[in-house]
Design a protein around this motif. Sequence first.
Motif, PDB file in Angstrom:
ATOM      1  N   ALA A  45       0.887  -1.098   0.079  1.00  0.00           N
ATOM      2  CA  ALA A  45      -0.101  -0.056  -0.063  1.00  0.00           C
ATOM      3  C   ALA A  45       0.713   1.201   0.196  1.00  0.00           C
ATOM      4  O   ALA A  45       1.737   1.355   0.442  1.00  0.00           O
ATOM      5  CB  ALA A  45      -1.023  -0.028   1.242  1.00  0.00           C
ATOM      6  N   ASP A  46       0.429   2.427  -0.556  1.00  0.00           N
ATOM      7  CA  ASP A  46       1.040   3.547  -0.806  1.00  0.00           C
ATOM      8  C   ASP A  46       0.153   4.647  -0.112  1.00  0.00           C
ATOM      9  O   ASP A  46      -1.073   4.736  -0.742  1.00  0.00           O
ATOM     10  CB  ASP A  46       1.238   3.834  -2.043  1.00  0.00           C
ATOM     11  CG  ASP A  46       2.019   5.457  -2.407  1.00  0.00           C
ATOM     12  OD1 ASP A  46       1.921   6.028  -1.761  1.00  0.00           O
ATOM     13  OD2 ASP A  46       2.459   5.438  -3.546  1.00  0.00           O
ATOM     14  N   VAL A  47       0.641   5.176   0.907  1.00  0.00           N
ATOM     15  CA  VAL A  47      -0.421   6.113   1.714  1.00  0.00           C
ATOM     16  C   VAL A  47       0.336   7.515   1.954  1.00  0.00           C
ATOM     17  O   VAL A  47       1.199   7.649   2.103  1.00  0.00           O
ATOM     18  CB  VAL A  47      -1.093   5.750   3.062  1.00  0.00           C
ATOM     19  CG1 VAL A  47       0.222   5.320   3.868  1.00  0.00           C
ATOM     20  CG2 VAL A  47      -1.956   6.532   3.757  1.00  0.00           C
ATOM     21  N   ASP A  48      -0.437   8.501   1.734  1.00  0.00           N
ATOM     22  CA  ASP A  48      -0.197   9.995   1.700  1.00  0.00           C
ATOM     23  C   ASP A  48       0.097  10.205   3.578  1.00  0.00           C
ATOM     24  O   ASP A  48      -0.409   9.698   4.309  1.00  0.00           O
ATOM     25  CB  ASP A  48      -1.029  10.923   1.432  1.00  0.00           C
ATOM     26  CG  ASP A  48      -0.559  12.480   1.639  1.00  0.00           C
ATOM     27  OD1 ASP A  48      -0.384  12.613   2.566  1.00  0.00           O
ATOM     28  OD2 ASP A  48      -1.022  13.048   0.593  1.00  0.00           O
ATOM     29  N   PRO A  49       1.365  10.648   3.760  1.00  0.00           N
ATOM     30  CA  PRO A  49       1.814  10.774   5.194  1.00  0.00           C
ATOM     31  C   PRO A  49       0.789  11.543   5.938  1.00  0.00           C
ATOM     32  O   PRO A  49       0.615  11.521   7.316  1.00  0.00           O
ATOM     33  CB  PRO A  49       3.089  11.336   5.175  1.00  0.00           C
ATOM     34  CG  PRO A  49       3.525  11.257   3.804  1.00  0.00           C
ATOM     35  CD  PRO A  49       2.666  11.090   2.756  1.00  0.00           C
TER      36      PRO A  49
ATOM     37  N   LEU B 279      -4.272   0.565   8.020  1.00  0.00           N
ATOM     38  CA  LEU B 279      -3.066  -0.389   7.351  1.00  0.00           C
ATOM     39  C   LEU B 279      -2.508  -0.963   8.643  1.00  0.00           C
ATOM     40  O   LEU B 279      -2.502  -2.339   8.587  1.00  0.00           O
ATOM     41  CB  LEU B 279      -2.540   0.339   6.483  1.00  0.00           C
ATOM     42  CG  LEU B 279      -3.067   0.832   5.175  1.00  0.00           C
ATOM     43  CD1 LEU B 279      -2.014   1.660   4.487  1.00  0.00           C
ATOM     44  CD2 LEU B 279      -3.498  -0.323   4.261  1.00  0.00           C
ATOM     45  N   GLU B 280      -2.177  -0.103   9.497  1.00  0.00           N
ATOM     46  CA  GLU B 280      -1.230  -0.770  10.772  1.00  0.00           C
ATOM     47  C   GLU B 280      -2.333  -1.701  11.606  1.00  0.00           C
ATOM     48  O   GLU B 280      -2.089  -2.713  12.000  1.00  0.00           O
ATOM     49  CB  GLU B 280      -1.072   0.445  11.428  1.00  0.00           C
ATOM     50  CG  GLU B 280       0.229   1.052  10.872  1.00  0.00           C
ATOM     51  CD  GLU B 280       0.704   2.247  11.564  1.00  0.00           C
ATOM     52  OE1 GLU B 280       0.345   2.740  12.726  1.00  0.00           O
ATOM     53  OE2 GLU B 280       1.985   2.908  11.154  1.00  0.00           O
TER      54      GLU B 280
ATOM     55  N   ARG C 210       5.157  -0.629   8.216  1.00  0.00           N
ATOM     56  CA  ARG C 210       5.980   0.379   7.267  1.00  0.00           C
ATOM     57  C   ARG C 210       7.238   0.148   6.713  1.00  0.00           C
ATOM     58  O   ARG C 210       7.928  -0.595   7.178  1.00  0.00           O
ATOM     59  CB  ARG C 210       6.198   1.674   8.161  1.00  0.00           C
ATOM     60  CG  ARG C 210       6.846   2.868   7.113  1.00  0.00           C
ATOM     61  CD  ARG C 210       6.927   4.086   8.082  1.00  0.00           C
ATOM     62  NE  ARG C 210       7.444   5.026   7.295  1.00  0.00           N
ATOM     63  CZ  ARG C 210       7.738   6.372   7.731  1.00  0.00           C
ATOM     64  NH1 ARG C 210       7.111   6.903   8.886  1.00  0.00           N
ATOM     65  NH2 ARG C 210       8.307   7.258   6.778  1.00  0.00           N
ATOM     66  N   THR C 211       7.268   0.124   5.298  1.00  0.00           N
ATOM     67  CA  THR C 211       8.732  -0.236   4.667  1.00  0.00           C
ATOM     68  C   THR C 211       9.471   0.890   4.050  1.00  0.00           C
ATOM     69  O   THR C 211      10.471   0.581   3.501  1.00  0.00           O
ATOM     70  CB  THR C 211       8.207  -1.258   3.439  1.00  0.00           C
ATOM     71  OG1 THR C 211       7.484  -0.478   2.525  1.00  0.00           O
ATOM     72  CG2 THR C 211       7.622  -2.616   3.932  1.00  0.00           C
ATOM     73  N   GLY C 212       8.698   2.024   3.808  1.00  0.00           N
ATOM     74  CA  GLY C 212       9.465   3.098   3.437  1.00  0.00           C
ATOM     75  C   GLY C 212       8.921   4.461   3.066  1.00  0.00           C
ATOM     76  O   GLY C 212       7.653   4.435   3.525  1.00  0.00           O
ATOM     77  N   PHE C 213       9.631   5.320   2.625  1.00  0.00           N
ATOM     78  CA  PHE C 213       9.070   6.789   2.550  1.00  0.00           C
ATOM     79  C   PHE C 213       9.721   7.192   1.176  1.00  0.00           C
ATOM     80  O   PHE C 213      10.978   7.112   0.853  1.00  0.00           O
ATOM     81  CB  PHE C 213       9.341   7.667   3.727  1.00  0.00           C
ATOM     82  CG  PHE C 213       9.030   9.164   3.469  1.00  0.00           C
ATOM     83  CD1 PHE C 213       7.757   9.291   3.810  1.00  0.00           C
ATOM     84  CD2 PHE C 213       9.827  10.008   2.923  1.00  0.00           C
ATOM     85  CE1 PHE C 213       7.429  10.752   3.776  1.00  0.00           C
ATOM     86  CE2 PHE C 213       9.432  11.301   2.771  1.00  0.00           C
ATOM     87  CZ  PHE C 213       8.402  11.733   2.941  1.00  0.00           C
TER      88      PHE C 213
ATOM     89  N   TYR D  46       3.773   0.627   2.607  1.00  0.00           N
ATOM     90  CA  TYR D  46       3.361  -0.336   3.668  1.00  0.00           C
ATOM     91  C   TYR D  46       3.405  -1.648   2.965  1.00  0.00           C
ATOM     92  O   TYR D  46       3.144  -1.612   1.636  1.00  0.00           O
ATOM     93  CB  TYR D  46       2.198  -0.223   4.418  1.00  0.00           C
ATOM     94  CG  TYR D  46       2.209   0.966   5.379  1.00  0.00           C
ATOM     95  CD1 TYR D  46       2.201   0.450   6.743  1.00  0.00           C
ATOM     96  CD2 TYR D  46       1.883   2.139   5.101  1.00  0.00           C
ATOM     97  CE1 TYR D  46       2.217   1.388   7.828  1.00  0.00           C
ATOM     98  CE2 TYR D  46       1.870   3.389   5.924  1.00  0.00           C
ATOM     99  CZ  TYR D  46       1.989   2.781   7.380  1.00  0.00           C
ATOM    100  OH  TYR D  46       2.313   3.854   8.316  1.00  0.00           O
ATOM    101  N   ALA D  47       3.599  -2.740   3.594  1.00  0.00           N
ATOM    102  CA  ALA D  47       3.531  -4.135   3.266  1.00  0.00           C
ATOM    103  C   ALA D  47       2.808  -4.818   4.209  1.00  0.00           C
ATOM    104  O   ALA D  47       2.881  -4.836   5.540  1.00  0.00           O
ATOM    105  CB  ALA D  47       4.775  -4.679   2.705  1.00  0.00           C
TER     106      ALA D  47
END
Length: 175
Positions: free
Chosen positions: A118-122, A131-132, A138-141, A158-159
């Motif tokens: 998943a790709d989410v706006d901070p 998601l959490e 969280r895998t990155g930014f 996220y993964a």
Amino acid sequence: MEIRTARLTLRSARPDDLEGMHAILSDPRATLWWSTPPHETLEQTAAWLDGMIANGPDQPDFVVELEGRVVGKAGFWRLPDLGYILHPDVWGRGLAAEAVKAAIDHVFATREIETLTADVDPENAASIRLLERLGFVRTGFAARTWNVGGVWKDSIYYALSRADRGATQGEQAPA
């Protein structure tokens, strides 16, 4: 394809979903963290819906209905990428979690896929919490990943692995 939860029906998109999806995709509140600005015309939504329909019933991307009314979409527009959007009128009732969990469960039950993303706006705190809560980590930014209506947006990635999903479900993860 159809999935039923306690309150929702998740199903393949149909041409008669146009008005319902336009009500969502034209709402600036709903599309605040979406990958496009609000749809200005019914034709924009028709093109978007045609793309969803063209992916076919085997693509696990679903229109979400509540009491027979189209209230959103949840699923995987392109595996393994999760996406969801609901009409603001139904926010705060746990429906996004119910729909997304059903889509995730369906994919892990029917596909040989080990990790969903998943790709989410901070700034989208509600989506991050969702998601959490569902076990995503969280895998990155990355900065400036989406240009939406002339405004650059950042991404938190996220993964959710099959093993992590099993652990959050109280199941034994495979060794």
